[in-house]
Design a protein around this motif. Structure first.
Motif, PDB file in Angstrom:
ATOM      1  N   UNK A  78       0.820  -1.216   0.000  1.00  0.00           N
ATOM      2  CA  UNK A  78       0.000   0.000   0.000  1.00  0.00           C
ATOM      3  C   UNK A  78       0.851   1.263   0.000  1.00  0.00           C
ATOM      4  N   UNK A  79       1.967   1.243   0.716  1.00  0.00           N
ATOM      5  CA  UNK A  79       2.829   2.423   0.739  1.00  0.00           C
ATOM      6  C   UNK A  79       3.458   2.659  -0.633  1.00  0.00           C
ATOM      7  N   UNK A  80       3.879   1.579  -1.288  1.00  0.00           N
ATOM      8  CA  UNK A  80       4.425   1.715  -2.643  1.00  0.00           C
ATOM      9  C   UNK A  80       3.387   2.297  -3.591  1.00  0.00           C
ATOM     10  N   UNK A  81       2.169   1.813  -3.471  1.00  0.00           N
ATOM     11  CA  UNK A  81       1.093   2.311  -4.327  1.00  0.00           C
ATOM     12  C   UNK A  81       0.853   3.794  -4.100  1.00  0.00           C
ATOM     13  N   UNK A  82       0.942   4.213  -2.847  1.00  0.00           N
ATOM     14  CA  UNK A  82       0.718   5.626  -2.514  1.00  0.00           C
ATOM     15  C   UNK A  82       1.748   6.530  -3.190  1.00  0.00           C
ATOM     16  N   UNK A  83       3.000   6.082  -3.258  1.00  0.00           N
ATOM     17  CA  UNK A  83       4.047   6.929  -3.844  1.00  0.00           C
ATOM     18  C   UNK A  83       4.227   6.656  -5.339  1.00  0.00           C
ATOM     19  N   UNK A  84       3.340   5.849  -5.915  1.00  0.00           N
ATOM     20  CA  UNK A  84       3.341   5.642  -7.359  1.00  0.00           C
ATOM     21  C   UNK A  84       4.383   4.688  -7.876  1.00  0.00           C
ATOM     22  N   UNK A  85       4.814   3.736  -7.021  1.00  0.00           N
ATOM     23  CA  UNK A  85       5.825   2.768  -7.422  1.00  0.00           C
ATOM     24  C   UNK A  85       5.247   1.351  -7.388  1.00  0.00           C
ATOM     25  N   UNK A  86       5.846   0.441  -8.167  1.00  0.00           N
ATOM     26  CA  UNK A  86       5.524  -0.971  -7.951  1.00  0.00           C
ATOM     27  C   UNK A  86       6.080  -1.388  -6.599  1.00  0.00           C
ATOM     28  N   UNK A  87       5.516  -2.419  -6.011  1.00  0.00           N
ATOM     29  CA  UNK A  87       6.040  -2.917  -4.751  1.00  0.00           C
ATOM     30  C   UNK A  87       7.510  -3.279  -4.902  1.00  0.00           C
ATOM     31  N   UNK A  88       8.334  -2.819  -3.972  1.00  0.00           N
ATOM     32  CA  UNK A  88       9.760  -3.142  -4.029  1.00  0.00           C
ATOM     33  C   UNK A  88       9.940  -4.652  -3.949  1.00  0.00           C
ATOM     34  N   UNK A  89      10.649  -5.261  -4.902  1.00  0.00           N
ATOM     35  CA  UNK A  89      10.769  -6.724  -4.943  1.00  0.00           C
ATOM     36  C   UNK A  89      11.633  -7.257  -3.812  1.00  0.00           C
ATOM     37  N   UNK A  90      11.432  -8.506  -3.412  1.00  0.00           N
ATOM     38  CA  UNK A  90      12.285  -9.105  -2.385  1.00  0.00           C
ATOM     39  C   UNK A  90      13.734  -9.177  -2.851  1.00  0.00           C
TER      40      UNK A  90
END
Length: 360
Positions: A78-90
């Motif tokens: 959700x935080x990644x989505x808020x800042x307009x990024x894909x989820x940071x990968x593992x």
């Protein structure tokens, strides 16, 4: 040739910094525990701390487990989505891939691991998680890789504008109160002070390698999770655990204020998840919740005697539960929590919220 590679990479970075309006930062680097683990533990051969079985992930589009310890997306998503990024990968999903895939580091990477602690030596099952010290060591490798790709000035620029999300400490507190050995060796005050001092050293390390914008999430009201409630009279919150969660958070806030004054250019947003989660529990209807004590998925008292395994019962409406399993929130809880982190008022997030932090 080497010069040309660095020039091209730096040019690529300049282009990337002209990102769309939806993308507010170039990258997000995530450190923490199962609240933000997006699959690192899946790559630990000896670990059993993995969200790889039903009914984890049941509300994801695939309906399948994806390394997240909840029914759907977690706080990192959700935080990644808020800042307009894909989820940071593992991170562990990338290290064995070809070098061309390391370009993924340019939008961030996640080092978070379910079960991770600040004080890694207090975990008798340390091999099952990537604790904070190792997470920071992994970042050192990423830092060197970014310097090779972008040159030192390019890497410095990317890192200074990126978000460094730190979500850890939960397992330290739960581990302390679950260990008679730890409690016999050190007082709760000494223990939480040690947590703060250790985390301070890690933040300074990240700062010295370019980090400037930190999102720090405090420890929530851990004593109110189903696993701890089932151990108390009348299934109330464990107030001793809650008390020391608050004391750790107070030490954390003091430490962050000092770092801000000592380290030039450092900015942070601290989220008081203790107050936020307690508000969900005390005023559930205001947030669409019905069940605040029992887990959605599990067995026994409050569905909290085992984790969410295929043999467990699970609720049909996950969105009205605060907790998905015996210790982890539901996707619905994470969504509202991140709303508070991103746009929250000063009673929940200070000295600024994340929206204000990314604009600094």
């Amino acid at each position: 040739m080497a010069y040309n590679i660095v020039f091209v990479a730096s040019f690529f970075l300049i282009i990337r910094f002209n990102f769309s309006e939806a993308q507010m930062v170039p990258a997000m680097f995530v450190f923490g525990d199962s609240v933000v683990d997006v699959g690192n533990n899946n790559f630990l051969e000896l670990s059993v701390a993995k969200a790889t079985l039903p009914y984890y992930g049941i509300d994801l589009p695939t309906k399948k487990p994806a390394g997240r310890f909840t029914n759907g997306m977690n706080a990192a998503d959700f935080l990644a989505k808020k800042v307009g990024l894909p989820t940071s990968p593992p991170y562990l999903s990338l290290v064995n891939e070809s070098s061309k895939n390391k370009m993924s580091f340019l939008t961030g990477v996640s080092f978070a691991s379910g079960g991770a602690r600040i004080l890694d030596r207090t975990d008798p099952y340390a091999f099952q998680s990537v604790h904070l010290t190792q997470q920071v060591d992994y970042f050192a490798t990423v830092y060197e890789d970014l310097n090779i790709q972008l040159g030192s000035s390019g890497a410095e620029r990317l890192l200074s504008k990126s978000i460094f999300a730190i979500v850890i400490g939960n397992n330290d507190i739960l581990g302390y109160f679950g260990s008679s050995d730890l409690r016999s060796k050190t007082s709760p005050r000494q223990y939480v002070d040690s947590m703060v001092l250790t985390l301070e050293a890690k933040l300074k390390y990240l700062y010295n390698r370019g980090a400037r914008k930190f999102v720090i999430i405090g420890i929530p009201s851990l004593g109110c999770c189903p696993a701890r409630r089932r151990e108390t009279k009348n299934e109330e919150c464990n107030e001793e655990i809650n008390y020391w969660s608050v004391k750790y958070n107070e030490g954390l806030v003091s430490m962050l204020q000092k770092l801000k004054s000592d380290l030039k250019g450092l900015h942070y947003s601290y989220s008081d998840s203790y107050k936020v989660l307690l508000n969900f529990i005390q005023n559930p209807a205001a947030y669409g919740f019905v069940e605040v004590k029992a887990a959605c998925c599990g067995l026994g008292t409050l569905n909290a005697e085992i984790f969410c395994l295929p043999i467990a019962n699970y609720c049909s409406n996950r969105s009205d539960h605060v907790f998905f399993d015996r210790v982890h929130p539901t996707e619905a809880t994470y969504r509202i929590l991140v709303d508070h982190i991103f746009d929250g008022p000063s009673q929940y997030t200070f000295p600024m919220n994340v929206r204000q932090l990314v604009a600094v």
